[in-house]
Write a protein that holds these residues in place. Sequence first.
Motif, PDB file in Angstrom:
ATOM      1  N   SER A  85       0.802  -1.326   0.013  1.00  0.00           N
ATOM      2  CA  SER A  85      -0.048   0.060  -0.040  1.00  0.00           C
ATOM      3  C   SER A  85       1.113   1.262   0.190  1.00  0.00           C
ATOM      4  O   SER A  85       2.109   1.401   0.478  1.00  0.00           O
ATOM      5  CB  SER A  85      -1.076   0.014   1.381  1.00  0.00           C
ATOM      6  OG  SER A  85      -1.875   0.994   1.172  1.00  0.00           O
ATOM      7  N   THR A  86       0.601   2.225  -0.255  1.00  0.00           N
ATOM      8  CA  THR A  86       1.228   3.674  -0.591  1.00  0.00           C
ATOM      9  C   THR A  86       0.609   4.610   0.560  1.00  0.00           C
ATOM     10  O   THR A  86      -0.504   4.681   0.622  1.00  0.00           O
ATOM     11  CB  THR A  86       1.023   4.508  -1.897  1.00  0.00           C
ATOM     12  OG1 THR A  86       1.484   3.424  -2.928  1.00  0.00           O
ATOM     13  CG2 THR A  86       1.696   5.472  -2.001  1.00  0.00           C
ATOM     14  N   ASP A  87       1.960   4.978   1.182  1.00  0.00           N
ATOM     15  CA  ASP A  87       1.469   5.983   2.202  1.00  0.00           C
ATOM     16  C   ASP A  87       1.696   7.441   1.733  1.00  0.00           C
ATOM     17  O   ASP A  87       1.486   7.703   0.595  1.00  0.00           O
ATOM     18  CB  ASP A  87       2.580   5.752   3.396  1.00  0.00           C
ATOM     19  CG  ASP A  87       4.079   6.031   2.931  1.00  0.00           C
ATOM     20  OD1 ASP A  87       4.049   6.725   1.930  1.00  0.00           O
ATOM     21  OD2 ASP A  87       4.739   5.728   3.856  1.00  0.00           O
ATOM     22  N   THR A  88       1.322   8.394   2.776  1.00  0.00           N
ATOM     23  CA  THR A  88       1.186   9.773   2.586  1.00  0.00           C
ATOM     24  C   THR A  88       2.449  10.199   1.800  1.00  0.00           C
ATOM     25  O   THR A  88       2.454  11.051   0.642  1.00  0.00           O
ATOM     26  CB  THR A  88       1.172  10.772   3.703  1.00  0.00           C
ATOM     27  OG1 THR A  88       0.014  10.178   4.324  1.00  0.00           O
ATOM     28  CG2 THR A  88       0.888  11.943   3.250  1.00  0.00           C
ATOM     29  N   SER A  89       3.654   9.678   2.036  1.00  0.00           N
ATOM     30  CA  SER A  89       4.947  10.006   1.299  1.00  0.00           C
ATOM     31  C   SER A  89       5.140   9.390  -0.051  1.00  0.00           C
ATOM     32  O   SER A  89       5.991   9.412  -0.919  1.00  0.00           O
ATOM     33  CB  SER A  89       6.119   9.726   2.215  1.00  0.00           C
ATOM     34  OG  SER A  89       6.167   8.274   2.285  1.00  0.00           O
ATOM     35  N   VAL A  90       3.941   8.870  -0.468  1.00  0.00           N
ATOM     36  CA  VAL A  90       3.727   8.087  -1.756  1.00  0.00           C
ATOM     37  C   VAL A  90       4.928   6.932  -2.020  1.00  0.00           C
ATOM     38  O   VAL A  90       5.573   6.877  -2.973  1.00  0.00           O
ATOM     39  CB  VAL A  90       4.006   9.041  -3.003  1.00  0.00           C
ATOM     40  CG1 VAL A  90       3.576   8.555  -4.275  1.00  0.00           C
ATOM     41  CG2 VAL A  90       3.219  10.216  -2.696  1.00  0.00           C
ATOM     42  N   LYS A  91       5.226   6.333  -0.906  1.00  0.00           N
ATOM     43  CA  LYS A  91       6.367   5.186  -0.828  1.00  0.00           C
ATOM     44  C   LYS A  91       5.188   3.875  -0.751  1.00  0.00           C
ATOM     45  O   LYS A  91       4.632   4.041   0.121  1.00  0.00           O
ATOM     46  CB  LYS A  91       7.123   5.428   0.132  1.00  0.00           C
ATOM     47  CG  LYS A  91       8.062   6.435  -0.160  1.00  0.00           C
ATOM     48  CD  LYS A  91       9.395   6.487   0.953  1.00  0.00           C
ATOM     49  CE  LYS A  91      10.330   7.804   0.910  1.00  0.00           C
ATOM     50  NZ  LYS A  91      11.426   8.064   1.608  1.00  0.00           N
ATOM     51  N   SER A  92       5.766   2.737  -1.370  1.00  0.00           N
ATOM     52  CA  SER A  92       5.350   1.624  -1.256  1.00  0.00           C
ATOM     53  C   SER A  92       5.388   1.062  -0.049  1.00  0.00           C
ATOM     54  O   SER A  92       6.663   0.581   0.108  1.00  0.00           O
ATOM     55  CB  SER A  92       5.318   0.817  -2.450  1.00  0.00           C
ATOM     56  OG  SER A  92       4.708  -0.580  -2.448  1.00  0.00           O
ATOM     57  N   GLN A  93       4.831   0.670   0.895  1.00  0.00           N
ATOM     58  CA  GLN A  93       4.973  -0.180   2.063  1.00  0.00           C
ATOM     59  C   GLN A  93       4.380  -1.363   1.667  1.00  0.00           C
ATOM     60  O   GLN A  93       3.335  -1.653   1.396  1.00  0.00           O
ATOM     61  CB  GLN A  93       4.143   0.440   3.184  1.00  0.00           C
ATOM     62  CG  GLN A  93       4.599   1.916   3.641  1.00  0.00           C
ATOM     63  CD  GLN A  93       6.074   2.231   4.003  1.00  0.00           C
ATOM     64  OE1 GLN A  93       6.647   1.200   4.523  1.00  0.00           O
ATOM     65  NE2 GLN A  93       6.764   3.327   3.471  1.00  0.00           N
TER      66      GLN A  93
END
Length: 416
Positions: free
Chosen positions: A22-30
Motif C-alpha cells: 500500500s502507498t502511504d502519504t509520502s507516496v512510498k510503497s509499504q
Amino acid sequence: MKGTLEKDLKDARYYSVLCDGSTDTSVKSQELFYVLYIQKDGRATCKLMSVETADNKDAAGLKQAMTEAFARFGIVNFECKLAATGLDGASVNMGRNTGLAARLKEIAPWLTAVHCFNHHLELAAADAFNVTFFAQLDEMLRQLFSLYQKSPKKLRELKKLAEAYGELCISLSRQAARGRSYVTRYPKQKIKGFLARWKDAHFPMFVAIFVDIIGPLRVLSLGLQADDNDPKDCKAADDNEDRLSYQDVVLTNYARALNGAAGQRQEWMDAIVLCLSNRFKDLQEAPVYKHLCPILDTQSWPGEEVNLISYGDESVTRLVDHFAQLLKQNGCDVSRDTMLAEWSALKLLISETYGKAIPYLDVWAAILSSPAGKEQFSNILNIVELLLITPISNAVVERMFSTMARMKPHLRNRMS
C-alpha cells in the motif's frame, strides 16, 4: 519476538510468503510480508515478518523488498526453502512474464504462486452480476449509506425511529411510506427518489434473490441451490393478487417484477457457476491444488484396506516430480520406491491409529510433532509439510493494513 521468529524460520524445513503493498502519504510503497510455516507442534502458523519500503513499485522492487525482509532474519538464500507465495491479482504480482511471481520462479521453479481465493470470489461475483439489476441495487444502498454515514444527526434520528418501530436501523422506506413528519428533515429529492425506487417490486424481490445467491458464496458452500429467501414470500394487499405489500408498503409493478424474477434467479446462479469455473480454472491444473486433498484429507480416504493400498500413489508421484529440486536441496530422497513405500506405511498407520473421527489437521500435527513419526517417514512428510503451508487467502495481510490505518491515521501520517 524477532528472535523467536528468526529461530523458527531457520529451524523450519519450508515456508511460504504472503505479501501485499500500500502507498502511504509520502507516496512510498509499504510492503507487508507474512511467513507461513510449520511449528514444532506440527501445526501451520502465519506470522508477520516485516514491513519494507519498496524503492520501486515494479516486480524487481518488490523482490528486492522481500530479499531485505529475509535478510533482517539472517536468511540470505531464502528461495532454498520457499514453497509458495500468496499474492493479489495485480499485474505487478501475477504478470505472466515480468510479475513478482514470474521473477521468483526464475530462482525457485517449483514455486506455487497463489492468487488470493477471496479476491477470486469477489471478481467472479462481479463478473456474474455485471450489467444486471444488481448495479442499481448496489448504487442505491451506497447512496443510503452515504446519506446517514456523513451525518451523525441523521443517523441518530434514524436509530430512534428504528427503536420506535422495534426494528433494525435499515427501514427508511417503510417509515417514509407512512408519511411520518421526519421525512421533511432530510433532502426531499433523495428521500423521494429512494422511496419511489424501493416501492417498485423489483427491489425487494431481487434483494431476496441476491441474498440467496451471495450468502452461500461467503462460506464457500454448495448452497447456491438453497432458497432461504423466497422473493414471493410476501402477502397480498387488500385481497388483490395483482398487488403486493412488503413491510406494509404496497409495491408497484408487481406482475412485471414477478415475471422477471422467475427466470433471473436461475440465470444468475448459472452465471455464478460459470464465472467461478473461469476464475479458478488455472488451479484445476496446478499440481499442488490438484493433488492436495487426496494427500491431506485423511477423513476422505477409503475405509477398506484393499482400496487404501494404492490410494494417492499418483498424487504423491506428481508432487514429488513437481518439488524434486526443492526436496533434493533439503536432503530428501526423492526416489519413487522410497516415497511410495513410506506413503503406504503412513496410510496404514493413520488408518489404524486415528481413523476418520479425528480432524485431519490434528492427525498431521500429531505425526509431525512426533520424533518417531518424523524419523520413520522422514521423506514423505516433506510433501505433507509443503501442502500444509500452501496459502489460500491474503486476508491476514489485509487485516494488518486495517490495523495499521487505525494506529497511523491520515493526520498522524503527515506529522514530522
